[in-house]
Design an enzyme around this catalytic site. Structure first.
Site, PDB file in Angstrom:
ATOM      1  N   HIS A 105      41.185  37.122  33.511  1.00 30.79           N
ATOM      2  CA  HIS A 105      40.211  36.200  34.109  1.00 30.79           C
ATOM      3  C   HIS A 105      40.896  34.884  34.508  1.00 30.79           C
ATOM      4  O   HIS A 105      40.692  34.392  35.630  1.00 30.79           O
ATOM      5  CB  HIS A 105      39.092  35.964  33.082  1.00 30.79           C
ATOM      6  CG  HIS A 105      38.028  34.999  33.489  1.00 30.79           C
ATOM      7  ND1 HIS A 105      36.705  35.354  33.632  1.00 30.79           N
ATOM      8  CD2 HIS A 105      38.077  33.666  33.776  1.00 30.79           C
ATOM      9  CE1 HIS A 105      35.998  34.286  33.989  1.00 30.79           C
ATOM     10  NE2 HIS A 105      36.803  33.246  34.076  1.00 30.79           N
ATOM     11  N   GLU A 106      41.720  34.340  33.606  1.00 32.84           N
ATOM     12  CA  GLU A 106      42.358  33.049  33.904  1.00 32.84           C
ATOM     13  C   GLU A 106      43.417  33.192  34.989  1.00 32.84           C
ATOM     14  O   GLU A 106      43.551  32.331  35.857  1.00 32.84           O
ATOM     15  CB  GLU A 106      42.971  32.432  32.640  1.00 32.84           C
ATOM     16  CG  GLU A 106      41.996  32.171  31.500  1.00 32.84           C
ATOM     17  CD  GLU A 106      40.707  31.483  31.901  1.00 32.84           C
ATOM     18  OE1 GLU A 106      40.697  30.731  32.891  1.00 32.84           O
ATOM     19  OE2 GLU A 106      39.680  31.723  31.239  1.00 32.84           O
TER      20      GLU A 106
ATOM     21  N   CYS B  80      31.944  32.075  32.877  1.00 33.06           N
ATOM     22  CA  CYS B  80      33.017  31.176  33.297  1.00 33.06           C
ATOM     23  C   CYS B  80      32.501  29.746  33.250  1.00 33.06           C
ATOM     24  O   CYS B  80      31.366  29.490  33.674  1.00 33.06           O
ATOM     25  CB  CYS B  80      33.444  31.545  34.720  1.00 33.06           C
ATOM     26  SG  CYS B  80      34.740  30.489  35.386  1.00 33.06           S
ATOM     27  N   LEU B  81      33.323  28.843  32.755  1.00 38.84           N
ATOM     28  CA  LEU B  81      32.918  27.430  32.713  1.00 38.84           C
ATOM     29  C   LEU B  81      32.621  26.893  34.104  1.00 38.84           C
ATOM     30  O   LEU B  81      31.869  25.930  34.246  1.00 38.84           O
ATOM     31  CB  LEU B  81      34.012  26.595  32.045  1.00 38.84           C
ATOM     32  CG  LEU B  81      34.297  26.920  30.575  1.00 38.84           C
ATOM     33  CD1 LEU B  81      35.490  26.129  30.072  1.00 38.84           C
ATOM     34  CD2 LEU B  81      33.075  26.636  29.714  1.00 38.84           C
TER      35      LEU B  81
ATOM     36  N   GLN C 216      40.450  24.860  37.637  1.00 37.94           N
ATOM     37  CA  GLN C 216      39.115  24.488  37.146  1.00 37.94           C
ATOM     38  C   GLN C 216      39.017  23.017  36.777  1.00 37.94           C
ATOM     39  O   GLN C 216      37.917  22.486  36.632  1.00 37.94           O
ATOM     40  CB  GLN C 216      38.733  25.338  35.923  1.00 37.94           C
ATOM     41  CG  GLN C 216      38.532  26.808  36.259  1.00 37.94           C
ATOM     42  CD  GLN C 216      38.125  27.563  35.009  1.00 37.94           C
ATOM     43  OE1 GLN C 216      38.971  28.047  34.270  1.00 37.94           O
ATOM     44  NE2 GLN C 216      36.830  27.662  34.767  1.00 37.94           N
TER      45      GLN C 216
ATOM     46  N   HIS D 108      41.953  33.130  38.340  1.00 33.48           N
ATOM     47  CA  HIS D 108      41.657  31.774  38.835  1.00 33.48           C
ATOM     48  C   HIS D 108      42.843  31.194  39.608  1.00 33.48           C
ATOM     49  O   HIS D 108      42.659  30.438  40.560  1.00 33.48           O
ATOM     50  CB  HIS D 108      41.360  30.825  37.665  1.00 33.48           C
ATOM     51  CG  HIS D 108      39.936  30.823  37.190  1.00 33.48           C
ATOM     52  ND1 HIS D 108      38.884  30.415  37.993  1.00 33.48           N
ATOM     53  CD2 HIS D 108      39.392  31.130  35.991  1.00 33.48           C
ATOM     54  CE1 HIS D 108      37.753  30.491  37.278  1.00 33.48           C
ATOM     55  NE2 HIS D 108      38.028  30.930  36.079  1.00 33.48           N
TER      56      HIS D 108
ATOM     57  N   GLY E  64      38.906  30.060  27.442  1.00 37.64           N
ATOM     58  CA  GLY E  64      40.022  29.970  28.369  1.00 37.64           C
ATOM     59  C   GLY E  64      39.685  29.007  29.490  1.00 37.64           C
ATOM     60  O   GLY E  64      38.506  28.745  29.763  1.00 37.64           O
TER      61      GLY E  64
HETATM   62 NI    NI Z   1      36.678  31.195  34.511  1.00 34.11          NI
END
Ligand code: NI
Length: 159
Positions: free
Chosen positions: A129-130, A87-88, A51, A133, A46
């Site tokens: 989670h997304e 998380c990226l 991000q 963000h 995701g």
């Molecule tokens: Ni993330």
């Protein structure tokens, strides 16, 4: 399509709240294409627009199916699961977070049509989670037991 740079958590940009999409423009379509490519290139499950440096309420999730979430709102949630997330934007760390086991999410698709997704398990985790963000919230704000993953032998899926 193009890969975009991923903003990491030392940048206060990730704490900002994203604005809704009011119209599906070519710019939004390109953003979504680039987010999908960037997520896949990074072996993620995701990614959210902030991000990649864009404060718009857009996210993509790919767990078996690919979901494009524009202006997503969680309208129902139930249950509790407690699993490790990464998380990226938070390289080298993972932590356990409580999330609902099932969520219903209302959003818009790339044609501007309303969509309702009902998802469970890992997909529900990714949606939460997304969407966090988009409100400037990282898993590290909610996690218990944050640990370093730098010594892990294999790469994990990251969101
Ligand atoms: Ni993330």
């Amino acid at each position: 399509m193009a890969l975009r740079n991923i903003v990491t958590d030392e940048d206060p940009f990730l704490k900002k709240k994203s604005r809704p999409v009011t119209e599906i423009t070519d710019r939004i379509r390109t953003l979504v294409e680039d987010m999908i490519e960037t997520m896949r290139d990074a072996d993620g499950v995701g990614i959210a627009a902030p991000q990649v440096g864009v404060l718009r309420r857009v996210a993509v999730v790919e767990v078996e199916d690919l979901y494009v979430l524009i202006n997503p709102v969680i309208t129902e949630m139930e249950g509790d699961q407690f699993n490790e997330e990464a998380c990226l934007s938070v390289p080298g760390r993972a932590g356990k977070v409580h999330r609902p086991t099932r969520v219903v999410c209302e959003c818009m698709d790339l044609d501007g049509n309303p969509q309702v997704h009902e998802v469970e398990g890992l997909t529900a985790v990714c949606f939460c989670h997304e969407i966090d963000h988009l409100d400037g919230i990282l898993f590290t704000d909610k996690a218990e037991e944050i640990r370093s993953t730098e010594l892990d032998g294999e790469e994990e899926d990251e969101e």
